[in-house]
Motif scaffolding. Structure first.
Motif, PDB file in Angstrom:
ATOM      1  N   PRO A  29      66.081  74.427  45.596  1.00 17.11           N
ATOM      2  CA  PRO A  29      64.853  73.759  45.131  1.00 17.11           C
ATOM      3  C   PRO A  29      64.957  73.237  43.704  1.00 17.11           C
ATOM      4  O   PRO A  29      64.447  72.155  43.396  1.00 17.11           O
ATOM      5  CB  PRO A  29      63.788  74.864  45.242  1.00 17.11           C
ATOM      6  N   VAL A  30      65.604  74.004  42.816  1.00 15.17           N
ATOM      7  CA  VAL A  30      65.720  73.558  41.428  1.00 15.17           C
ATOM      8  C   VAL A  30      66.598  72.310  41.330  1.00 15.17           C
ATOM      9  O   VAL A  30      66.250  71.341  40.640  1.00 15.17           O
ATOM     10  CB  VAL A  30      66.297  74.685  40.543  1.00 15.17           C
ATOM     11  N   ILE A  31      67.739  72.296  42.022  1.00 19.97           N
ATOM     12  CA  ILE A  31      68.653  71.154  41.963  1.00 19.97           C
ATOM     13  C   ILE A  31      68.036  69.916  42.612  1.00 19.97           C
ATOM     14  O   ILE A  31      68.015  68.827  42.015  1.00 19.97           O
ATOM     15  CB  ILE A  31      69.997  71.506  42.626  1.00 19.97           C
ATOM     16  N   ILE A  32      67.524  70.072  43.833  1.00 14.03           N
ATOM     17  CA  ILE A  32      66.958  68.924  44.544  1.00 14.03           C
ATOM     18  C   ILE A  32      65.663  68.460  43.895  1.00 14.03           C
ATOM     19  O   ILE A  32      65.430  67.263  43.695  1.00 14.03           O
ATOM     20  CB  ILE A  32      66.715  69.268  46.032  1.00 14.03           C
ATOM     21  N   GLY A  33      64.786  69.419  43.562  1.00 13.26           N
ATOM     22  CA  GLY A  33      63.533  69.053  42.905  1.00 13.26           C
ATOM     23  C   GLY A  33      63.779  68.413  41.554  1.00 13.26           C
ATOM     24  O   GLY A  33      63.103  67.447  41.169  1.00 13.26           O
ATOM     25  N   GLY A  34      64.765  68.953  40.812  1.00 10.13           N
ATOM     26  CA  GLY A  34      65.099  68.359  39.522  1.00 10.13           C
ATOM     27  C   GLY A  34      65.611  66.939  39.665  1.00 10.13           C
ATOM     28  O   GLY A  34      65.312  66.072  38.839  1.00 10.13           O
ATOM     29  N   SER A  35      66.367  66.667  40.724  1.00 11.43           N
ATOM     30  CA  SER A  35      66.877  65.308  40.940  1.00 11.43           C
ATOM     31  C   SER A  35      65.737  64.339  41.236  1.00 11.43           C
ATOM     32  O   SER A  35      65.804  63.160  40.855  1.00 11.43           O
ATOM     33  CB  SER A  35      67.903  65.294  42.078  1.00 11.43           C
ATOM     34  N   VAL A  36      64.680  64.834  41.907  1.00 10.86           N
ATOM     35  CA  VAL A  36      63.510  63.988  42.169  1.00 10.86           C
ATOM     36  C   VAL A  36      62.846  63.600  40.851  1.00 10.86           C
ATOM     37  O   VAL A  36      62.494  62.428  40.619  1.00 10.86           O
ATOM     38  CB  VAL A  36      62.500  64.726  43.074  1.00 10.86           C
ATOM     39  N   PHE A  37      62.694  64.589  39.956  1.00 13.51           N
ATOM     40  CA  PHE A  37      62.062  64.328  38.656  1.00 13.51           C
ATOM     41  C   PHE A  37      62.889  63.339  37.833  1.00 13.51           C
ATOM     42  O   PHE A  37      62.375  62.321  37.353  1.00 13.51           O
ATOM     43  CB  PHE A  37      61.897  65.635  37.888  1.00 13.51           C
ATOM     44  N   PHE A  38      64.189  63.634  37.669  1.00 15.05           N
ATOM     45  CA  PHE A  38      65.031  62.755  36.863  1.00 15.05           C
ATOM     46  C   PHE A  38      65.164  61.368  37.497  1.00 15.05           C
ATOM     47  O   PHE A  38      65.228  60.358  36.789  1.00 15.05           O
ATOM     48  CB  PHE A  38      66.417  63.379  36.671  1.00 15.05           C
ATOM     49  N   GLY A  39      65.199  61.325  38.839  1.00 20.30           N
ATOM     50  CA  GLY A  39      65.279  60.038  39.522  1.00 20.30           C
ATOM     51  C   GLY A  39      64.051  59.187  39.271  1.00 20.30           C
ATOM     52  O   GLY A  39      64.148  57.972  39.054  1.00 20.30           O
ATOM     53  N   ALA A  40      62.878  59.820  39.297  1.00 22.04           N
ATOM     54  CA  ALA A  40      61.637  59.083  39.051  1.00 22.04           C
ATOM     55  C   ALA A  40      61.567  58.574  37.616  1.00 22.04           C
ATOM     56  O   ALA A  40      61.184  57.421  37.364  1.00 22.04           O
ATOM     57  CB  ALA A  40      60.432  59.979  39.352  1.00 22.04           C
ATOM     58  N   VAL A  41      61.948  59.428  36.666  1.00 20.89           N
ATOM     59  CA  VAL A  41      61.913  59.025  35.255  1.00 20.89           C
ATOM     60  C   VAL A  41      62.905  57.902  34.985  1.00 20.89           C
ATOM     61  O   VAL A  41      62.572  56.896  34.341  1.00 20.89           O
ATOM     62  CB  VAL A  41      62.206  60.233  34.341  1.00 20.89           C
ATOM     63  N   LEU A  42      64.143  58.043  35.484  1.00 19.26           N
ATOM     64  CA  LEU A  42      65.149  56.999  35.271  1.00 19.26           C
ATOM     65  C   LEU A  42      64.767  55.705  35.977  1.00 19.26           C
ATOM     66  O   LEU A  42      65.003  54.606  35.460  1.00 19.26           O
ATOM     67  CB  LEU A  42      66.515  57.487  35.755  1.00 19.26           C
ATOM     68  N   GLY A  43      64.191  55.836  37.188  1.00 17.69           N
ATOM     69  CA  GLY A  43      63.746  54.645  37.911  1.00 17.69           C
ATOM     70  C   GLY A  43      62.675  53.891  37.149  1.00 17.69           C
ATOM     71  O   GLY A  43      62.635  52.663  37.132  1.00 17.69           O
ATOM     72  N   ASN A  44      61.788  54.644  36.492  1.00 21.65           N
ATOM     73  CA  ASN A  44      60.709  54.034  35.723  1.00 21.65           C
ATOM     74  C   ASN A  44      61.229  53.406  34.434  1.00 21.65           C
ATOM     75  O   ASN A  44      60.852  52.282  34.080  1.00 21.65           O
ATOM     76  CB  ASN A  44      59.643  55.087  35.410  1.00 21.65           C
ATOM     77  N   LEU A  45      62.089  54.112  33.712  1.00 19.22           N
ATOM     78  CA  LEU A  45      62.556  53.632  32.414  1.00 19.22           C
ATOM     79  C   LEU A  45      63.705  52.635  32.527  1.00 19.22           C
ATOM     80  O   LEU A  45      63.756  51.631  31.803  1.00 19.22           O
ATOM     81  CB  LEU A  45      63.005  54.823  31.556  1.00 19.22           C
ATOM     82  N   TRP A  46      64.646  52.884  33.432  1.00 22.30           N
ATOM     83  CA  TRP A  46      65.874  52.100  33.525  1.00 22.30           C
ATOM     84  C   TRP A  46      65.730  50.914  34.474  1.00 22.30           C
ATOM     85  O   TRP A  46      66.170  49.802  34.188  1.00 22.30           O
ATOM     86  CB  TRP A  46      67.014  53.008  33.973  1.00 22.30           C
ATOM     87  N   LEU A  47      65.107  51.155  35.629  1.00 18.31           N
ATOM     88  CA  LEU A  47      64.984  50.100  36.631  1.00 18.31           C
ATOM     89  C   LEU A  47      63.642  49.379  36.579  1.00 18.31           C
ATOM     90  O   LEU A  47      63.394  48.478  37.377  1.00 18.31           O
ATOM     91  CB  LEU A  47      65.182  50.697  38.035  1.00 18.31           C
ATOM     92  N   ALA A  48      62.776  49.817  35.667  1.00 19.19           N
ATOM     93  CA  ALA A  48      61.456  49.201  35.489  1.00 19.19           C
ATOM     94  C   ALA A  48      60.618  49.260  36.761  1.00 19.19           C
ATOM     95  O   ALA A  48      59.865  48.333  37.071  1.00 19.19           O
ATOM     96  CB  ALA A  48      61.605  47.753  35.017  1.00 19.19           C
TER      97      ALA A  48
END
Length: 199
Positions: free
Chosen positions: A150-169
């Motif tokens: 849960p920590v690894i997969i859930g953490g990837s969801v969080f970082f993916g959302a943040v990077l998608g918002n900041l990096w991919l606009a």
């Protein structure tokens, strides 16, 4: 097939979308041209039924992937485990690709490939290699799968959302951020759980 509808004083016209991204569209219409200043609204006809089953199978595969790493982590060097994992994945991926390519050649279709796709595929391979080795390392420390996964997969969801918002606009709604917050809350609760691994 997707269409873009353009409203004007003369009426409404439909155009076939050739390519699209979050910033630009390449379109084709019956002899018509669209100025760059014209707003084009894309109607999405994507039905959840067309992708939900493959997505669930993908999620199940990730679950077995993480469980397999957990089972192996106490009996193999993390580096070697990561290498074997990627080697097997490469063999399976190559077989599937060759089968798909054979079908595409029969239909006269070409394989989509360019330098940008190759570059980011290499980057993805590098990052997943790091993730696999670290996953073996974490699980090898005796962390229960009910905590590490849960920590690894859930953490990837969080970082993916943040990077998608900041990096991919890419836009994330307030409801989406609320969901991400709840995921992080769940990760925190799971991480604080004094789990005991039975091996």
């Amino acid at each position: 097939m997707s269409f873009a509808s353009v409203d004007s004083s003369a009426g409404s016209a439909k155009f076939t979308i050739l390519s699209a991204s979050n910033r630009s569209l390449s379109i084709r219409g019956g002899g018509a041209s669209i100025p760059a200043s014209v707003e084009v609204e894309v109607a999405s006809n994507l039905n959840v039924q067309t992708w939900i089953l493959p997505a669930l199978i993908c999620a199940l595969s990730y679950a077995f992937y993480n469980i397999s790493i957990k089972k192996a982590s106490n009996d193999i060097n993390p580096m070697l485990g990561g290498v074997i994992l990627q080697f097997v994945a490469a063999i399976i991926g190559t077989i599937i690709y060759l089968c798909e390519r054979g079908l595409m050649e029969q239909e006269g279709a070409e394989t989509l490939m360019n330098s940008t796709g190759i570059y980011w595929s290499i980057a993805a391979g590098a990052f997943v290699g790091i993730a696999e080795i670290l996953s073996f390392l974490v699980n090898g420390k005796g962390v229960p799968a009910t905590q590490s996964i849960p920590v690894i997969i859930g953490g990837s969801v969080f970082f993916g959302a943040v990077l998608g918002n900041l990096w991919l606009a890419e836009d994330v709604s307030y409801r989406g951020w609320l969901g991400i917050f709840l995921i992080m809350l769940g990760i925190t609760l799971v991480g604080m759980e004094p789990g005991v691994s039975s091996g």
